[in-house]
Design a protein around this motif. Structure first.
Motif, PDB file in Angstrom:
ATOM      1  N   ALA A 274       0.905  -1.031   0.075  1.00 34.85           N
ATOM      2  CA  ALA A 274      -0.248   0.334   0.033  1.00 34.85           C
ATOM      3  C   ALA A 274       1.186   1.484   0.252  1.00 34.85           C
ATOM      4  CB  ALA A 274      -1.056   0.044   1.477  1.00 34.85           C
ATOM      5  N   MET A 275       1.785   1.164   0.982  1.00 34.16           N
ATOM      6  CA  MET A 275       2.579   2.670   0.772  1.00 34.16           C
ATOM      7  C   MET A 275       3.121   2.516  -0.755  1.00 34.16           C
ATOM      8  SD  MET A 275       2.025   4.047   3.496  1.00 34.16           S
ATOM      9  CE  MET A 275       3.778   4.691   3.455  1.00 34.16           C
ATOM     10  N   GLY A 276       3.924   1.097  -1.504  1.00 28.32           N
ATOM     11  CA  GLY A 276       4.559   2.031  -2.183  1.00 28.32           C
ATOM     12  C   GLY A 276       3.691   2.023  -3.371  1.00 28.32           C
ATOM     13  N   LEU A 277       2.234   2.549  -3.332  1.00 33.60           N
ATOM     14  CA  LEU A 277       1.639   2.795  -4.190  1.00 33.60           C
ATOM     15  C   LEU A 277       0.923   4.305  -3.827  1.00 33.60           C
ATOM     16  CD1 LEU A 277      -1.557   0.594  -4.129  1.00 33.60           C
ATOM     17  CD2 LEU A 277      -0.072   0.691  -6.315  1.00 33.60           C
ATOM     18  N   ALA A 278       1.697   4.735  -2.998  1.00 30.79           N
ATOM     19  CA  ALA A 278       1.703   6.305  -2.488  1.00 30.79           C
ATOM     20  C   ALA A 278       3.164   6.571  -2.937  1.00 30.79           C
ATOM     21  CB  ALA A 278       1.723   6.301  -0.889  1.00 30.79           C
ATOM     22  N   GLN A 279       3.735   5.995  -3.635  1.00 29.27           N
ATOM     23  CA  GLN A 279       5.334   6.674  -3.749  1.00 29.27           C
ATOM     24  C   GLN A 279       5.520   7.065  -4.926  1.00 29.27           C
ATOM     25  OE1 GLN A 279       7.441   7.373  -1.018  1.00 29.27           O
ATOM     26  NE2 GLN A 279       5.346   5.272  -0.418  1.00 29.27           N
ATOM     27  N   THR A 280       6.619   8.646  -4.940  1.00 33.47           N
ATOM     28  CA  THR A 280       6.484   9.327  -5.735  1.00 33.47           C
ATOM     29  C   THR A 280       7.925   9.469  -6.983  1.00 33.47           C
ATOM     30  OG1 THR A 280       7.094  11.455  -4.874  1.00 33.47           O
ATOM     31  CG2 THR A 280       5.021  10.851  -5.382  1.00 33.47           C
ATOM     32  N   ASN A 281       8.700   8.846  -5.800  1.00 30.87           N
ATOM     33  CA  ASN A 281      10.203   8.988  -5.689  1.00 30.87           C
ATOM     34  C   ASN A 281      10.994   6.919  -5.997  1.00 30.87           C
ATOM     35  OD1 ASN A 281      13.289   7.979  -4.624  1.00 30.87           O
ATOM     36  ND2 ASN A 281      13.489  10.332  -4.931  1.00 30.87           N
ATOM     37  N   LYS A 283      13.076   5.472  -5.863  1.00 28.74           N
ATOM     38  CA  LYS A 283      14.208   4.318  -4.749  1.00 28.74           C
ATOM     39  C   LYS A 283      13.854   4.471  -3.624  1.00 28.74           C
ATOM     40  CE  LYS A 283      18.625   5.157  -2.770  1.00 28.74           C
ATOM     41  NZ  LYS A 283      19.818   6.562  -3.055  1.00 28.74           N
ATOM     42  N   ARG A 284      12.595   5.180  -3.423  1.00 30.61           N
ATOM     43  CA  ARG A 284      11.794   5.241  -1.699  1.00 30.61           C
ATOM     44  C   ARG A 284      11.078   4.451  -2.444  1.00 30.61           C
ATOM     45  NH1 ARG A 284      11.571   7.943   2.655  1.00 30.61           N
ATOM     46  NH2 ARG A 284       9.664   7.563   3.659  1.00 30.61           N
ATOM     47  N   MET A 285      10.084   4.107  -3.592  1.00 29.18           N
ATOM     48  CA  MET A 285       9.331   2.170  -3.924  1.00 29.18           C
ATOM     49  C   MET A 285      10.084   1.598  -4.063  1.00 29.18           C
ATOM     50  SD  MET A 285       8.952   0.997  -6.676  1.00 29.18           S
ATOM     51  CE  MET A 285       9.443   1.217  -8.520  1.00 29.18           C
ATOM     52  N   LEU A 286      11.270   1.495  -4.309  1.00 30.71           N
ATOM     53  CA  LEU A 286      12.064   0.479  -3.936  1.00 30.71           C
ATOM     54  C   LEU A 286      12.011  -0.352  -2.732  1.00 30.71           C
ATOM     55  CD1 LEU A 286      14.447   0.531  -7.305  1.00 30.71           C
ATOM     56  CD2 LEU A 286      12.423  -0.858  -7.110  1.00 30.71           C
ATOM     57  N   ALA A 287      12.334   0.886  -2.374  1.00 22.78           N
ATOM     58  CA  ALA A 287      12.827   0.599  -0.707  1.00 22.78           C
ATOM     59  C   ALA A 287      11.173   0.104   0.254  1.00 22.78           C
ATOM     60  CB  ALA A 287      12.785   1.918  -0.070  1.00 22.78           C
ATOM     61  N   TYR A 288      10.541   0.284  -0.099  1.00 23.89           N
ATOM     62  CA  TYR A 288       8.864  -0.583   0.411  1.00 23.89           C
ATOM     63  C   TYR A 288       8.756  -1.524  -0.662  1.00 23.89           C
ATOM     64  CZ  TYR A 288       7.902   3.608   2.940  1.00 23.89           C
ATOM     65  OH  TYR A 288       7.244   4.515   4.170  1.00 23.89           O
ATOM     66  N   SER A 289       9.123  -1.905  -1.672  1.00 20.02           N
ATOM     67  CA  SER A 289       9.574  -3.222  -2.206  1.00 20.02           C
ATOM     68  C   SER A 289       9.838  -4.060  -1.767  1.00 20.02           C
ATOM     69  CB  SER A 289       9.616  -3.359  -4.487  1.00 20.02           C
ATOM     70  OG  SER A 289      10.204  -4.208  -4.464  1.00 20.02           O
ATOM     71  N   SER A 290      11.585  -3.862  -1.027  1.00 20.14           N
ATOM     72  CA  SER A 290      11.697  -4.794  -0.621  1.00 20.14           C
ATOM     73  C   SER A 290      11.472  -5.196   0.666  1.00 20.14           C
ATOM     74  CB  SER A 290      13.975  -4.015  -0.042  1.00 20.14           C
ATOM     75  OG  SER A 290      14.563  -4.907   0.264  1.00 20.14           O
ATOM     76  N   VAL A 291      10.755  -4.494   1.187  1.00 21.03           N
ATOM     77  CA  VAL A 291      10.081  -4.600   2.507  1.00 21.03           C
ATOM     78  C   VAL A 291       8.794  -5.854   2.312  1.00 21.03           C
ATOM     79  CG1 VAL A 291       8.593  -4.092   4.817  1.00 21.03           C
ATOM     80  CG2 VAL A 291      10.542  -2.753   3.751  1.00 21.03           C
ATOM     81  N   SER A 292       8.208  -5.476   1.045  1.00 20.93           N
ATOM     82  CA  SER A 292       7.062  -6.416   0.162  1.00 20.93           C
ATOM     83  C   SER A 292       7.799  -8.041   0.344  1.00 20.93           C
ATOM     84  CB  SER A 292       5.855  -6.006  -0.308  1.00 20.93           C
ATOM     85  OG  SER A 292       7.204  -5.523  -1.640  1.00 20.93           O
ATOM     86  N   HIS A 293       8.994  -7.910  -0.296  1.00 20.06           N
ATOM     87  CA  HIS A 293       9.227  -9.081  -0.807  1.00 20.06           C
ATOM     88  C   HIS A 293       9.733  -9.837   0.631  1.00 20.06           C
ATOM     89  CE1 HIS A 293       9.528  -9.483  -5.138  1.00 20.06           C
ATOM     90  NE2 HIS A 293      10.014  -7.975  -5.086  1.00 20.06           N
ATOM     91  N   ALA A 294       9.959  -8.936   1.820  1.00 22.47           N
ATOM     92  CA  ALA A 294      10.341 -10.030   2.750  1.00 22.47           C
ATOM     93  C   ALA A 294       9.800 -10.962   2.918  1.00 22.47           C
ATOM     94  CB  ALA A 294      11.226  -8.753   4.118  1.00 22.47           C
ATOM     95  N   GLY A 295       7.878  -9.990   3.069  1.00 22.85           N
ATOM     96  CA  GLY A 295       7.193 -11.010   3.167  1.00 22.85           C
ATOM     97  C   GLY A 295       6.734 -12.527   2.697  1.00 22.85           C
ATOM     98  N   TYR A 296       6.931 -12.153   1.474  1.00 20.28           N
ATOM     99  CA  TYR A 296       7.061 -13.124   0.670  1.00 20.28           C
ATOM    100  C   TYR A 296       7.605 -14.169   0.941  1.00 20.28           C
ATOM    101  CZ  TYR A 296       4.557 -10.360  -2.706  1.00 20.28           C
ATOM    102  OH  TYR A 296       4.013  -8.820  -3.001  1.00 20.28           O
ATOM    103  N   ILE A 297       9.404 -13.998   1.066  1.00 18.16           N
ATOM    104  CA  ILE A 297       9.924 -14.880   1.573  1.00 18.16           C
ATOM    105  C   ILE A 297      10.397 -15.496   2.864  1.00 18.16           C
ATOM    106  CG2 ILE A 297      12.894 -15.066   2.136  1.00 18.16           C
ATOM    107  CD1 ILE A 297      12.919 -12.009   0.584  1.00 18.16           C
ATOM    108  N   GLY A 298       9.303 -14.758   3.879  1.00 20.48           N
ATOM    109  CA  GLY A 298       8.895 -15.390   5.018  1.00 20.48           C
ATOM    110  C   GLY A 298       7.978 -16.701   5.063  1.00 20.48           C
TER     111      GLY A 298
END
Length: 461
Positions: A274-281, A283-298
């Motif tokens: 959800a936060m990834g959708l709200a980003q306009t940057n 690099k910051r979008m990729l940061a939230y993408s990295s967090v989301s992938h931690a969820g998949y890996i879990g």
């Protein structure tokens, strides 16, 4: 341990090269050392190190994760010549710190007791606190370094307190003896409290919500190559360390921590996407993408089977390739535009089509689109979790999060390809090194998406 020693000595050599040539040869020293280490990682461990097995064991799984972390670091070193061109006076320090952090990752791949785990976490983390602040004149970089250090110290406190409770209840640091204790005493209150504290500390290291707060600011403020290192090599190290801890040491009390981890994953998948959708940057979008992938890996902890370790390694390698592919494009754009908003990528496909293609394929792989390595990785994790009916809701949340992620990945792809006019008014072109790395990543992502068994063959399984 031979690989660990080689990379450590390489780091020392790269560091001291700065004394004479201001880091001019540090990258080449690092690449040479990593290639030697990769070769040695395919060889049997020297019998000399058998005496250290109670602290560190270089088994098959350790070798597998060592190889994928070396390959990923090598790709990042190839990109370093351009990425660190504005750090000419302290390139040697940055390359050396990356190698020292990699040594910490190696320790986490083979640790046998909680003391070695703590040492590995700190050897991995301390260089990252310094590298995050490498852009000394940039306030965002200074903020990233300070925030990462303070939050990291807080997480270390959790980790040490958890280790203290575990030792207090079991009388040992050894993972296998802890496993035996947990099997016999699954209701010991002090032990369970230690397990929860250590789970929270490791959740911070891999950026699982709600312990992810540091991640967006640190990823955005750090130099982009360092961010790519954090999102790939550090995540590989942190997740396998967590995997060993929970499946070996704490497997006897799985029912006590698996539901807590499930809540972490649900929060991570919904919040990060959800936060990834709200980003306009970007690099910051990729940061939230990295967090989301931690969820998949879990999801690897749910529906565990004999192939879980391999599934984890495959997903982490696929994700790391995609991360390097996207960040090599971002590094190029950031150098030319001095910003990483979506608008900075407009028309990139017209001036540097190969960069735009590698970024697009990498983003599609992250989203889990078929015929990419990311799709095979997600499919394996989801299929494993679905082997137990009580995991169905968790998989539905993961699928929903993956669908949401497509939207913010497409925003970057649209910016690169669907604008008639290019905004890149420059005669500078991507180097041959970048082109070679781009072709390698494209070929690897597609090949692993069509023939996933290639991963097992290439890494000696």
């Amino acid at each position: 341990m031979s690989v660990l020693i080689i990379v450590f000595l390489t780091a020392v050599a790269a560091l001291f090269s700065g004394v004479f040539e201001k880091g001019k040869f540090a990258r080449y020293i690092g690449i040479f050392g990593l290639i030697v280490a990769l070769y040695v990682s395919f060889l049997p461990e020297a019998s000399f190190f058998e005496k250290y097995r109670l602290m560190y064991e270089y088994g098959q799984n350790t070798a597998l994760f060592t190889k994928i972390s070396i390959v990923t670091t090598l790709l990042l070193f190839f990109l370093g010549g351009f990425a660190f061109s504005n750090h000419r006076n302290h390139q040697s320090e940055l390359y050396a710190l990356m190698l020292f952090a990699l040594c910490g990752g190696f320790v986490l791949f083979g640790y046998q007791n909680l003391v070695t785990l703590f040492l590995g976490v700190e050897i991995l983390s301390i260089p990252l606190y310094v590298m995050a602040g490498a852009n000394k004149t940039d306030l965002r970089s200074n903020e990233a370094s300070l925030k990462y250090f303070l939050m990291g110290a807080f997480a270390t406190g959790f980790l040490l307190l958890g280790i203290a409770f575990i030792y207090g209840s079991t009388g040992t640091f050894d993972l296998y003896r802890i496993h035996d204790f947990s099997t016999v005493n699954p209701t010991n209150g002090m032990f369970i409290l230690g397990v929860v504290l250590m789970l929270c500390a490791m959740a911070f290291k891999v950026a699982l919500a709600p312990f992810h707060m540091w991640s967006p600011d640190v990823y955005q403020g750090s130099p982009s190559l360092i961010t790519a290192f954090m999102a790939s090599v550090v995540k590989i190290s942190g997740f396998f360390a967590l995997f060993r801890l929970m499946t070996i040491g704490f497997s006897g009390v799985t029912q006590e921590w698996i539901n807590i981890l499930g809540v972490f994953l649900i929060i991570t998948l919904l919040l990060a996407n959800a936060m990834g959708l709200a980003q306009t940057n970007a690099k910051r979008m990729l940061a939230y993408s990295s967090v989301s992938h931690a969820g998949y890996i879990g999801l690897v902890f749910f529906g565990m089977n004999a192939l879980s370790t391999y599934t984890l390694a495959f997903y982490l390698f696929a994700y790391s390739l995609s991360t390097v592919g996207v960040f090599m494009c971002l590094i190029w754009v950031e150098k030319l535009k001095r910003e990483t908003s979506y608008g900075a990528f407009k028309g990139l496909a017209k001036s540097e089509p190969l960069l735009a293609i590698v970024a697009t394929i990498s983003l599609l792989s992250m989203a889990g689109i078929p015929l990419t390595a990311g799709f095979m990785g997600k499919f394996s994790l989801f299929a494993q979790a679905l082997t137990k009916d009580n995991n169905t809701f968790l998989v539905i949340v993961a699928v929903l999060g993956s669908a949401i992620s497509i939207a913010y990945y497409l925003r970057l792809i649209i910016a690169m390809f669907f604008f008639k006019e290019t905004t890149f008014k420059t005669t500078e072109r991507v180097s041959i090194t970048y082109n070679i790395v781009a072709v390698f990543i494209i070929a690897s992502i597609i090949a692993l998406g069509i023939f996933p068994d290639l991963f097992a063959k290439q890494f000696g399984l």
